[in-house]
Structures are given as C-alpha cells and as structure tokens.
Scaffold this motif. Structure first.
Motif, PDB file in Angstrom:
ATOM      1  N   ASN A 108      44.674   3.424  51.864  1.00 50.29           N
ATOM      2  CA  ASN A 108      43.705   2.497  51.287  1.00 50.29           C
ATOM      3  C   ASN A 108      43.318   1.422  52.297  1.00 50.29           C
ATOM      4  O   ASN A 108      42.144   1.060  52.418  1.00 50.29           O
ATOM      5  CB  ASN A 108      44.275   1.851  50.029  1.00 50.29           C
ATOM      6  CG  ASN A 108      43.249   1.023  49.277  1.00 50.29           C
ATOM      7  OD1 ASN A 108      42.305   1.550  48.710  1.00 50.29           O
ATOM      8  ND2 ASN A 108      43.411  -0.293  49.295  1.00 50.29           N
ATOM      9  N   GLN A 111      39.720   0.410  53.740  1.00 51.30           N
ATOM     10  CA  GLN A 111      39.274  -0.976  53.622  1.00 51.30           C
ATOM     11  C   GLN A 111      38.747  -1.497  54.952  1.00 51.30           C
ATOM     12  O   GLN A 111      37.813  -2.299  54.994  1.00 51.30           O
ATOM     13  CB  GLN A 111      40.424  -1.872  53.138  1.00 51.30           C
ATOM     14  CG  GLN A 111      40.779  -1.722  51.674  1.00 51.30           C
ATOM     15  CD  GLN A 111      39.763  -2.391  50.758  1.00 51.30           C
ATOM     16  OE1 GLN A 111      38.797  -2.984  51.211  1.00 51.30           O
ATOM     17  NE2 GLN A 111      39.985  -2.278  49.461  1.00 51.30           N
ATOM     18  N   LYS A 145      33.106   4.090  53.692  1.00 53.80           N
ATOM     19  CA  LYS A 145      33.528   3.629  52.369  1.00 53.80           C
ATOM     20  C   LYS A 145      32.616   4.206  51.286  1.00 53.80           C
ATOM     21  O   LYS A 145      33.085   4.655  50.236  1.00 53.80           O
ATOM     22  CB  LYS A 145      33.487   2.109  52.301  1.00 53.80           C
ATOM     23  CG  LYS A 145      34.555   1.393  53.109  1.00 53.80           C
ATOM     24  CD  LYS A 145      34.347  -0.109  52.998  1.00 53.80           C
ATOM     25  CE  LYS A 145      35.317  -0.870  53.875  1.00 53.80           C
ATOM     26  NZ  LYS A 145      35.057  -2.327  53.870  1.00 53.80           N
ATOM     27  N   SER A 146      31.318   4.178  51.539  1.00 58.26           N
ATOM     28  CA  SER A 146      30.355   4.670  50.564  1.00 58.26           C
ATOM     29  C   SER A 146      30.573   6.153  50.277  1.00 58.26           C
ATOM     30  O   SER A 146      30.521   6.586  49.119  1.00 58.26           O
ATOM     31  CB  SER A 146      28.933   4.430  51.081  1.00 58.26           C
ATOM     32  OG  SER A 146      27.972   4.940  50.194  1.00 58.26           O
ATOM     33  N   ARG A 202      33.763   6.589  48.191  1.00 59.28           N
ATOM     34  CA  ARG A 202      33.557   6.158  46.807  1.00 59.28           C
ATOM     35  C   ARG A 202      32.790   7.193  46.002  1.00 59.28           C
ATOM     36  O   ARG A 202      33.097   7.444  44.843  1.00 59.28           O
ATOM     37  CB  ARG A 202      32.804   4.814  46.780  1.00 59.28           C
ATOM     38  CG  ARG A 202      33.647   3.624  47.265  1.00 59.28           C
ATOM     39  CD  ARG A 202      32.899   2.323  47.043  1.00 59.28           C
ATOM     40  NE  ARG A 202      33.635   1.170  47.554  1.00 59.28           N
ATOM     41  CZ  ARG A 202      33.267   0.443  48.599  1.00 59.28           C
ATOM     42  NH1 ARG A 202      32.128   0.730  49.242  1.00 59.28           N
ATOM     43  NH2 ARG A 202      33.983  -0.573  48.997  1.00 59.28           N
ATOM     44  N   ARG A 203      31.774   7.803  46.634  1.00 54.86           N
ATOM     45  CA  ARG A 203      30.988   8.828  45.930  1.00 54.86           C
ATOM     46  C   ARG A 203      31.870  10.022  45.581  1.00 54.86           C
ATOM     47  O   ARG A 203      31.776  10.567  44.470  1.00 54.86           O
ATOM     48  CB  ARG A 203      29.805   9.273  46.781  1.00 54.86           C
ATOM     49  CG  ARG A 203      28.684   8.262  46.899  1.00 54.86           C
ATOM     50  CD  ARG A 203      27.397   8.923  47.333  1.00 54.86           C
ATOM     51  NE  ARG A 203      27.530   9.661  48.571  1.00 54.86           N
ATOM     52  CZ  ARG A 203      27.375   9.159  49.790  1.00 54.86           C
ATOM     53  NH1 ARG A 203      27.099   7.856  49.916  1.00 54.86           N
ATOM     54  NH2 ARG A 203      27.503   9.903  50.851  1.00 54.86           N
ATOM     55  N   LYS A 245      35.160  10.093  45.340  1.00 54.17           N
ATOM     56  CA  LYS A 245      36.208   9.693  44.397  1.00 54.17           C
ATOM     57  C   LYS A 245      35.662   9.596  42.987  1.00 54.17           C
ATOM     58  O   LYS A 245      36.345   9.897  42.012  1.00 54.17           O
ATOM     59  CB  LYS A 245      36.788   8.349  44.832  1.00 54.17           C
ATOM     60  CG  LYS A 245      37.964   7.894  43.973  1.00 54.17           C
ATOM     61  CD  LYS A 245      38.508   6.562  44.449  1.00 54.17           C
ATOM     62  CE  LYS A 245      39.626   6.077  43.552  1.00 54.17           C
ATOM     63  NZ  LYS A 245      40.134   4.741  43.961  1.00 54.17           N
ATOM     64  N   GLY A 246      34.374   9.168  42.910  1.00 51.52           N
ATOM     65  CA  GLY A 246      33.770   9.010  41.590  1.00 51.52           C
ATOM     66  C   GLY A 246      33.394  10.334  40.963  1.00 51.52           C
ATOM     67  O   GLY A 246      33.169  10.405  39.768  1.00 51.52           O
TER      68      GLY A 246
END
Length: 263
Positions: free
Chosen positions: A244, A248, A255-256, A259-260, A262-263
């Motif tokens: 993580n 960070q 990061k983007s 996040r995509r 992971k979502g």
C-alpha cells in the motif's frame, strides 16, 4: 525528500517526529510520549499507515517504523563507491525494454492488453519514494483474470543496467525493490559491447539465492529474441502495508489504474 515536506496535519507531524529515523517504536511507548488518549492515537497513527508513511510491526501492543525499505544485508559487500551514476546509454535502454514488456514479455506471461500497466519510474524528479534503492527503473502492475481463482494486483519491478556499468550492486537493488513487489528482475543490456561473462555468472548465482529474475540482452534490447531470460523471478508476497505504501508513493497514473482494477 524530508518528512516535513509531506502533506501532514499538525497531529500527524507531531506523531511522526517522535518515530525514530531507523528502527521501530512500540505503540504504547509512542502513545505515552505524545500523551494522547487511545482513540486519538489510533486515529492519527492509522492515518499515517494509510498514507504509506508508517509500517506496522511486531511487539507487545505492536509497533511502527518509517517506510524506508531495508537494503539487503548482503549490501555490506558493496562499497558506496561501487554505486555508479546512471549513464546516457542506460537511459537509452528504457524505451526499447518498455516496448518489449508491452508487446512480447507480457504475452509470454499470458497477460492481455488491459491486464497490466507499465511505467518508467526511473526518472521522476524529487518525488518521495522511501529512500535509497527504493525506486525501480520500470514497474509493471498486473491484474490477470482467472476463471476459478480470484484475481489480485501484482507488482513486478525491473532494474536496468548496461554491461559497462554492471556489478553485483544491481542484484541488491532489485532485492530492495522486492520488499514491495511480487517479482523483481535485473536486466543487463549492451552485453555485446563488452565481455563480462564472468561477472554475469557471479551475478546470476547471487540472483538465484534471492529469487531475483535475471535477464541478459545481447543486441537490440527492443527485440525479444535477444532477451536471454536466465532466471525467472520467484514469486514473493509483500506485506499489505508495504505494498500500500508503494502505491501511495507512486504516480497518479499508476494509482488511478490500480483503483480502477480494485473497483
């Protein structure tokens, strides 16, 4: 970059100033130093963990330490003078290596377009990454879909060297990267220009001990046919806190992407 240069609240900065630069400090000890109540301490401490600045550790009531990945113990074999500055010919390898990773190496691993993200992380200015030997030259983040197994984010790092600037230091750099990655490779290019086979053999032996992947390129680095994959990197599962923290401190683009997925 110093801790004070980060975007911290006054309470986060206060807590962080009481954490030693090296080593861990117990939560109980740190809480007493600050004179805080339980709820306040855990809220501020967990905020710093989530930001990737602190890493949780063992001990009675647990402990924390600053995110500065450990350099392998074996690095004491290499003097500081052995760390050579990056040369223009090394930088010239990044683009062709990236191209091979995107077009051929990824397919060799069974990754399809959309399953992975590749970034040149070698030259990113003064952005904080955690300390010396913590920034790989190239990072691949992947998330392969399986029919029966839940997919997960994986990080693969590449340390790029030229034959003229290569020594065992590269293996220890990759080993440092491995603390925050699932697989780490060293790639040595331009080996057709200089005979360093003895050094390569020694480095291969050292890489094997630590599960580091080892690739030697004789000729155009942009042609996968020239990639001699002498060792595949061994799978390693990094601590969740450390992984993580790696993200960070990565670029906004990486990061983007994560996040995509992971979502």
């Amino acid at each position: 970059m110093s801790d004070s240069a980060q975007d911290f609240t006054a309470e986060e900065a206060n807590l962080l100033s009481n954490v030693p630069p090296q080593g861990a400090i117990g939560n109980s000890t740190l809480k007493k130093l600050l004179g805080w109540e339980e709820d306040k301490y855990w809220a501020v401490r967990n905020s710093l963990v989530d930001k990737g600045v602190l890493i949780r550790g063992r001990g009675k009531s647990g402990s924390v330490r600053k995110f500065i990945p450990d350099v392998a113990a074996n690095t004491n074999k290499v003097s500081k003078d052995a760390v050579k500055p990056r040369k223009d010919d090394e930088i010239s390898l990044y683009k062709p290596v990236l191209s091979v990773i995107e077009k051929s190496w990824s397919q060799d691993l069974g990754l399809e377009q959309g399953d992975f993200y590749v970034e040149n992380t070698a030259v990113q200015g003064r952005r904080f990454t955690g300390g010396k030997w913590t920034r790989p030259d190239i990072v691949v983040v992947s998330n392969k879909e399986y029919e029966f197994v839940k997919s997960s984010i994986e990080v693969t790092t590449f340390e790029i060297k030229t034959a003229s600037g290569f020594d065992l230091t590269a293996i220890y750099e990759a080993l440092s990267h491995k603390r925050s990655a699932h697989r780490s490779y060293v790639l040595v290019g331009n080996t057709e220009k200089i005979d360093i086979e003895d050094v390569l053999e020694e480095a291969e032996d050292e890489a094997l001990k630590h599960g580091i992947g080892f690739i030697v390129v004789d000729g155009d680095a942009g042609d996968f046919e020239n990639w001699d994959i002498r060792l595949e990197a061994k799978m390693h599962v990094p601590e969740s806190d450390r992984l993580n923290a790696f993200f960070q401190n990565s670029s906004e683009s990486m990061k983007s992407w994560v996040r995509r997925k992971k979502g």
